[in-house]
Design an enzyme around this catalytic site. Structure first.
Site, PDB file in Angstrom:
ATOM      1  N   SER A   1     -25.083  13.534  -1.446  1.00 56.00           N
ATOM      2  CA  SER A   1     -24.814  14.685  -2.302  1.00 56.00           C
ATOM      3  C   SER A   1     -25.357  15.957  -1.689  1.00 56.00           C
ATOM      4  O   SER A   1     -26.341  15.940  -0.960  1.00 56.00           O
ATOM      5  CB  SER A   1     -25.451  14.496  -3.680  1.00 56.00           C
ATOM      6  N   GLY A   2     -24.711  17.054  -2.017  1.00 55.85           N
ATOM      7  CA  GLY A   2     -25.184  18.352  -1.551  1.00 55.85           C
ATOM      8  C   GLY A   2     -24.067  19.204  -1.001  1.00 55.85           C
ATOM      9  O   GLY A   2     -24.295  20.343  -0.604  1.00 55.85           O
TER      10      GLY A   2
ATOM     11  N   GLU B   1     -23.984  15.569 -13.219  1.00 56.12           N
ATOM     12  CA  GLU B   1     -23.589  16.911 -12.767  1.00 56.12           C
ATOM     13  C   GLU B   1     -22.498  17.479 -13.698  1.00 56.12           C
ATOM     14  O   GLU B   1     -22.550  18.655 -14.080  1.00 56.12           O
ATOM     15  CB  GLU B   1     -23.093  16.771 -11.324  1.00 56.12           C
TER      16      GLU B   1
ATOM     17  N   ASN C   1     -17.347   9.270  -0.867  1.00 60.18           N
ATOM     18  CA  ASN C   1     -17.513   9.034  -2.307  1.00 60.18           C
ATOM     19  C   ASN C   1     -16.723   7.806  -2.721  1.00 60.18           C
ATOM     20  O   ASN C   1     -15.744   7.901  -3.449  1.00 60.18           O
ATOM     21  CB  ASN C   1     -17.004  10.240  -3.090  1.00 60.18           C
TER      22      ASN C   1
ATOM     23  N   ARG D   1      -9.813  10.602  13.813  1.00 60.91           N
ATOM     24  CA  ARG D   1      -8.448  10.088  14.042  1.00 60.91           C
ATOM     25  C   ARG D   1      -7.654  11.043  14.934  1.00 60.91           C
ATOM     26  O   ARG D   1      -7.080  10.643  15.934  1.00 60.91           O
ATOM     27  CB  ARG D   1      -7.752   9.874  12.698  1.00 60.91           C
TER      28      ARG D   1
ATOM     29  N   GLY E   1     -18.300  15.351   7.523  1.00 65.34           N
ATOM     30  CA  GLY E   1     -18.651  14.595   8.722  1.00 65.34           C
ATOM     31  C   GLY E   1     -19.155  15.489   9.831  1.00 65.34           C
ATOM     32  O   GLY E   1     -20.156  15.178  10.487  1.00 65.34           O
TER      33      GLY E   1
ATOM     34  N   HIS F   1     -24.917  10.173 -10.663  1.00 59.54           N
ATOM     35  CA  HIS F   1     -25.383  11.522 -10.297  1.00 59.54           C
ATOM     36  C   HIS F   1     -24.260  12.530 -10.560  1.00 59.54           C
ATOM     37  O   HIS F   1     -24.469  13.567 -11.182  1.00 59.54           O
ATOM     38  CB  HIS F   1     -25.793  11.553  -8.825  1.00 59.54           C
ATOM     39  N   ASN F   2     -23.063  12.224 -10.094  1.00 61.25           N
ATOM     40  CA  ASN F   2     -21.941  13.150 -10.303  1.00 61.25           C
ATOM     41  C   ASN F   2     -21.600  13.274 -11.785  1.00 61.25           C
ATOM     42  O   ASN F   2     -21.252  14.352 -12.250  1.00 61.25           O
ATOM     43  CB  ASN F   2     -20.708  12.684  -9.524  1.00 61.25           C
TER      44      ASN F   2
ATOM     45  N   HIS G   1     -15.173 -11.451 -39.223  1.00 56.28           N
ATOM     46  CA  HIS G   1     -15.962 -11.360 -37.989  1.00 56.28           C
ATOM     47  C   HIS G   1     -17.435 -11.708 -38.201  1.00 56.28           C
ATOM     48  O   HIS G   1     -18.204 -11.690 -37.249  1.00 56.28           O
ATOM     49  CB  HIS G   1     -15.817  -9.963 -37.380  1.00 56.28           C
TER      50      HIS G   1
ATOM     51  N   ARG H   1     -13.173  18.868 -19.751  1.00 61.04           N
ATOM     52  CA  ARG H   1     -12.351  19.330 -18.626  1.00 61.04           C
ATOM     53  C   ARG H   1     -10.891  18.977 -18.886  1.00 61.04           C
ATOM     54  O   ARG H   1      -9.988  19.780 -18.605  1.00 61.04           O
ATOM     55  CB  ARG H   1     -12.819  18.684 -17.315  1.00 61.04           C
TER      56      ARG H   1
ATOM     57  N   LYS I   1     -24.847   7.333  -6.989  1.00 67.79           N
ATOM     58  CA  LYS I   1     -24.207   8.602  -6.635  1.00 67.79           C
ATOM     59  C   LYS I   1     -23.144   8.948  -7.675  1.00 67.79           C
ATOM     60  O   LYS I   1     -22.985  10.104  -8.074  1.00 67.79           O
ATOM     61  CB  LYS I   1     -23.595   8.512  -5.223  1.00 67.79           C
TER      62      LYS I   1
HETATM   63  P1  NBP Z   1     -11.788  14.486   3.423  1.00 68.89           P
HETATM   64  O1  NBP Z   1     -12.117  13.652   2.249  1.00 68.89           O
HETATM   65  O2  NBP Z   1     -10.844  15.617   3.254  1.00 68.89           O
HETATM   66  O3  NBP Z   1     -11.210  13.504   4.576  1.00 68.89           O
HETATM   67  C1  NBP Z   1     -10.727  14.004   5.806  1.00 68.89           C
HETATM   68  C2  NBP Z   1     -11.081  13.073   6.933  1.00 68.89           C
HETATM   69  O4  NBP Z   1     -10.528  11.760   6.712  1.00 68.89           O
HETATM   70  C3  NBP Z   1     -10.514  13.563   8.260  1.00 68.89           C
HETATM   71  O5  NBP Z   1     -11.455  13.298   9.268  1.00 68.89           O
HETATM   72  C4  NBP Z   1      -9.274  12.696   8.413  1.00 68.89           C
HETATM   73  O6  NBP Z   1      -8.845  12.549   9.748  1.00 68.89           O
HETATM   74  C5  NBP Z   1      -9.778  11.395   7.883  1.00 68.89           C
HETATM   75  N1  NBP Z   1      -8.736  10.410   7.570  1.00 68.89           N
HETATM   76  C6  NBP Z   1      -7.817  10.395   6.576  1.00 68.89           C
HETATM   77 BR1  NBP Z   1      -7.568  11.744   5.368  1.00 68.89          BR
HETATM   78  N2  NBP Z   1      -7.048   9.316   6.569  1.00 68.89           N
HETATM   79  C7  NBP Z   1      -7.475   8.584   7.621  1.00 68.89           C
HETATM   80  C8  NBP Z   1      -7.063   7.338   8.161  1.00 68.89           C
HETATM   81  N3  NBP Z   1      -6.107   6.621   7.585  1.00 68.89           N
HETATM   82  N4  NBP Z   1      -7.712   6.898   9.245  1.00 68.89           N
HETATM   83  C9  NBP Z   1      -8.695   7.593   9.808  1.00 68.89           C
HETATM   84  N5  NBP Z   1      -9.135   8.777   9.343  1.00 68.89           N
HETATM   85  C10 NBP Z   1      -8.531   9.271   8.251  1.00 68.89           C
HETATM   86  O7  NBP Z   1     -13.128  15.026   4.141  1.00 68.89           O
HETATM   87  P2  NBP Z   1     -14.484  15.619   3.521  1.00 68.89           P
HETATM   88  O8  NBP Z   1     -14.237  16.602   2.437  1.00 68.89           O
HETATM   89  O9  NBP Z   1     -15.299  16.009   4.692  1.00 68.89           O
HETATM   90  O10 NBP Z   1     -15.168  14.357   2.811  1.00 68.89           O
HETATM   91  C11 NBP Z   1     -15.488  13.162   3.514  1.00 68.89           C
HETATM   92  C12 NBP Z   1     -16.017  12.158   2.522  1.00 68.89           C
HETATM   93  O11 NBP Z   1     -17.221  12.659   1.946  1.00 68.89           O
HETATM   94  C13 NBP Z   1     -15.082  11.864   1.352  1.00 68.89           C
HETATM   95  O12 NBP Z   1     -15.160  10.510   1.004  1.00 68.89           O
HETATM   96  C14 NBP Z   1     -15.626  12.722   0.251  1.00 68.89           C
HETATM   97  O13 NBP Z   1     -15.316  12.230  -1.038  1.00 68.89           O
HETATM   98  C15 NBP Z   1     -17.113  12.656   0.534  1.00 68.89           C
HETATM   99  N6  NBP Z   1     -17.909  13.766   0.006  1.00 68.89           N
HETATM  100  C16 NBP Z   1     -17.457  15.044   0.055  1.00 68.89           C
HETATM  101  C17 NBP Z   1     -18.236  16.081  -0.431  1.00 68.89           C
HETATM  102  C18 NBP Z   1     -17.756  17.485  -0.357  1.00 68.89           C
HETATM  103  O14 NBP Z   1     -18.467  18.363  -0.889  1.00 68.89           O
HETATM  104  N7  NBP Z   1     -16.641  17.760   0.255  1.00 68.89           N
HETATM  105  C19 NBP Z   1     -19.500  15.807  -0.946  1.00 68.89           C
HETATM  106  C20 NBP Z   1     -19.955  14.520  -0.944  1.00 68.89           C
HETATM  107  C21 NBP Z   1     -19.149  13.514  -0.468  1.00 68.89           C
HETATM  108  P3  NBP Z   1      -7.801  13.569  10.371  1.00 68.89           P
HETATM  109  O15 NBP Z   1      -8.600  14.764  10.805  1.00 68.89           O
HETATM  110  O16 NBP Z   1      -7.227  12.829  11.526  1.00 68.89           O
HETATM  111  O17 NBP Z   1      -6.777  13.891   9.321  1.00 68.89           O
END
Ligand code: NBP
Length: 475
Positions: free
Chosen positions: A128-129, A189, A102, A33, A14, A185-186, A451, A287, A182
């Site tokens: 993705s990325g 991958e 995701n 949050r 984010g 895609h994964n 069958h 895996r 997506k």
């Molecule tokens: P995370 O998946 O680790 O999520 C952390 C975020 O979720 C923090 O901002 C946290 O807030 C918030 N959060 C949670 Br946990 N529970 C919450 C709730 N009940 N209410 C409000 N906020 C809440 O973060 P990320 O790795 O940046 O991934 C974000 C999304 O992007 C995921 O869905 C992930 O699958 C997807 N994604 C990730 C990648 C990658 O390479 N990492 C790639 C593509 C997509 P807090 O700070 O207050 O705890």
């Protein structure tokens, strides 16, 4: 001034996407949050563009121009539902909620329906990325209502990766389509990485090559038709030497592969749709097997293959491995695109496979030269029965098929596992077989379960009276 976009959920993904928007000149409202992440972003990167810091959802919503656009980047699952509901309560008709996490596509279908009932647009967008892509240009796969793309599309396209001047972002289709593609895609991958792993293992264990030499082979492959991000970083990971031990890093990493779930989702969906996505399934199972460490430990000492059967011409066999890798990769993509076509048909999404190949050329983890060929294949024939039958891929696979067979046969003789290479070759052979033993399967099913079966020589449904006089009756 109001913000054109809001981002809530400021963990790695984010905050990097928020910075990407700001660097493209948009004013970005920030919300998380816990306020600590918002403050850290402003402190460390506030100078990169125009950010509006907000603490509460009410403040966040108030900071946005109408119709409001909010991108959610929180943990998939319950957290995403909680955030959607909180936002929806504060938003107004015509506002747009984008879920960039995701999420499972069936959750996206459910959420889109619920938001549509409340007059809100809900866009499930696959992104993705990884971290780097989020900051510098990801591949974005937005689904949801086509009207919302008119206002949202230009923003997303501007922050996405670009290849030959074209954005790696396009509207995929209604509701869950973006998250579905997506997910596949994964899955692809996973298959790509498993195939690369098998190629490495063959050089290592059959050809006995030093890791540094294998790194050079991958580096060389990255300038041909295998040119891709994953092949490029394979060379880098293999070339990495562990400072503590002085050995290749790959030799000190525990050989139990983790997974977060999108590969498993892809295979579950393939089973439901009845699509033989064998390359992805083998990768997910490989895996799982790697992580069955107790069983593996107990199985040490089981009889192996014939090491003496290893080829002596290293250069020639390395070329064979390259051909096997390419052919198996074509199969994995052909299967993945079959699954997308089946999902698209099942849910009425009208996904354009050529457009999808186009936006996967940059930004995402499976980005590769190869995607250009897929795009061309669908441009030439939008109704391709299989990617394997597009002239370019057919030629590529047929010219490598002897090498592919040598690799799989050698691996079996020496005793090195190549589940994805072998099952892809079997898939290819099954696809081109005029007759399959499914006729016998039908006979057996008729024997024990009545069958029924169809005949090759006349229409109708038939049953043999197996426990009677074994005459045939028409049903
Ligand atoms: P995370 O998946 O680790 O999520 C952390 C975020 O979720 C923090 O901002 C946290 O807030 C918030 N959060 C949670 Br946990 N529970 C919450 C709730 N009940 N209410 C409000 N906020 C809440 O973060 P990320 O790795 O940046 O991934 C974000 C999304 O992007 C995921 O869905 C992930 O699958 C997807 N994604 C990730 C990648 C990658 O390479 N990492 C790639 C593509 C997509 P807090 O700070 O207050 O705890």
């Amino acid at each position: 001034t109001k913000a054109q976009i809001g981002v809530t959920g400021l963990a790695v993904m984010g905050s990097n996407i928020a910075r990407n928007f700001a660097r493209h000149g948009y004013t970005v409202a920030l919300h998380n949050r816990s306020i600590a992440k918002t403050d850290a972003l402003i402190r460390d990167h506030g100078s990169e563009g125009a950010f509006i810091r907000t603490e509460s959802v009410a403040e966040f919503i108030d900071a946005l121009e109408k119709p409001r656009r909010v991108l959610i980047m929180v943990k998939a699952g319950d957290a995403t539902d909680a955030v959607i509901n909180e936002l929806a309560d504060a938003m107004e008709t015509g506002d747009i909620i984008i879920d960039g996490g995701n999420s499972l596509y069936t959750d996206t279908i459910r959420r889109e329906k619920a938001m549509a009932e409340r007059g809100l647009h809900f866009v499930g967008a696959g992104i993705s990325g990884g971290e780097e892509g989020a900051l510098n240009g990801p591949s974005i796969m937005p689904g949801g209502p086509v009207e919302s793309y008119k206002s949202l599309g230009p923003l997303l396209e501007s922050i996405s990766a670009h290849v030959d001047g074209e954005p790696c972002c396009t509207h995929i289709g209604p509701d869950g389509s973006g998250h579905f593609v997506k997910m596949v895609h994964n899955g692809i991958e996973y298959a790509d990485m498993q195939l690369i792993g098998e190629a490495y293992d063959l050089m290592r264990r059959v050809l006995d090559m030093p890791v540094a030499d294998i790194a050079k082979v991958f580096d060389g492959w990255n300038s041909g038709d295998l040119e891709s991000y994953l092949v490029e970083i394979t060379a880098q990971v293999l070339a990495q030497v562990d400072t503590a031990t002085g050995t290749p890093l790959v030799d000190v990493i525990v050989d139990a592969a983790g997974q977060k779930g999108t590969g498993r989702w892809t295979v579950k969906s393939a089973l439901d749709l009845g699509i033989p996505t064998t390359g992805i399934a083998e990768a997910v199972f490989a895996r799982a097997l790697s992580s069955a460490t107790d069983q593996r430990a107990a199985a040490q000492g089981l009889a192996g293959g014939t090491p003496g059967a290893a080829p002596t011409d290293t250069a020639a066999f390395t070329d064979d491995i390259r051909a096997a890798l390419y052919a198996s990769k074509v199969v994995a993509y052909a299967q993945g695109f079959d699954q997308i076509a089946a999902g698209s048909k099942e849910y009425g999404w009208n996904v354009d496979p050529g457009a999808l190949a186009t936006i996967w050329r940059g930004g995402c983890i499976i980005r590769a030269q190869f995607l250009n060929r897929i795009r061309e294949a669908y441009a030439e024939n939008p109704d391709l029965p299989s990617l394997l039958l597009a002239p370019y891929f057919r030629e590529a696979v047929e010219s490598g098929v002897d090498a592919w067979r040598r690799v799989v046969a050698t691996a079996a003789t020496v005793g090195v596992p190549v589940p994805a290479f072998a099952s892809s070759l079997s898939y290819y052979d099954a696809l081109r077989s005029e007759r399959l033993p499914a006729a016998l399967t039908q006979g057996l099913r008729d024997y024990f379960g009545a069958h029924t079966y169809q005949r090759t020589d006349k229409p109708g449904t038939f049953h043999t009276l197996w426990s009677g006089d074994r005459s045939e009756v028409e049903q």
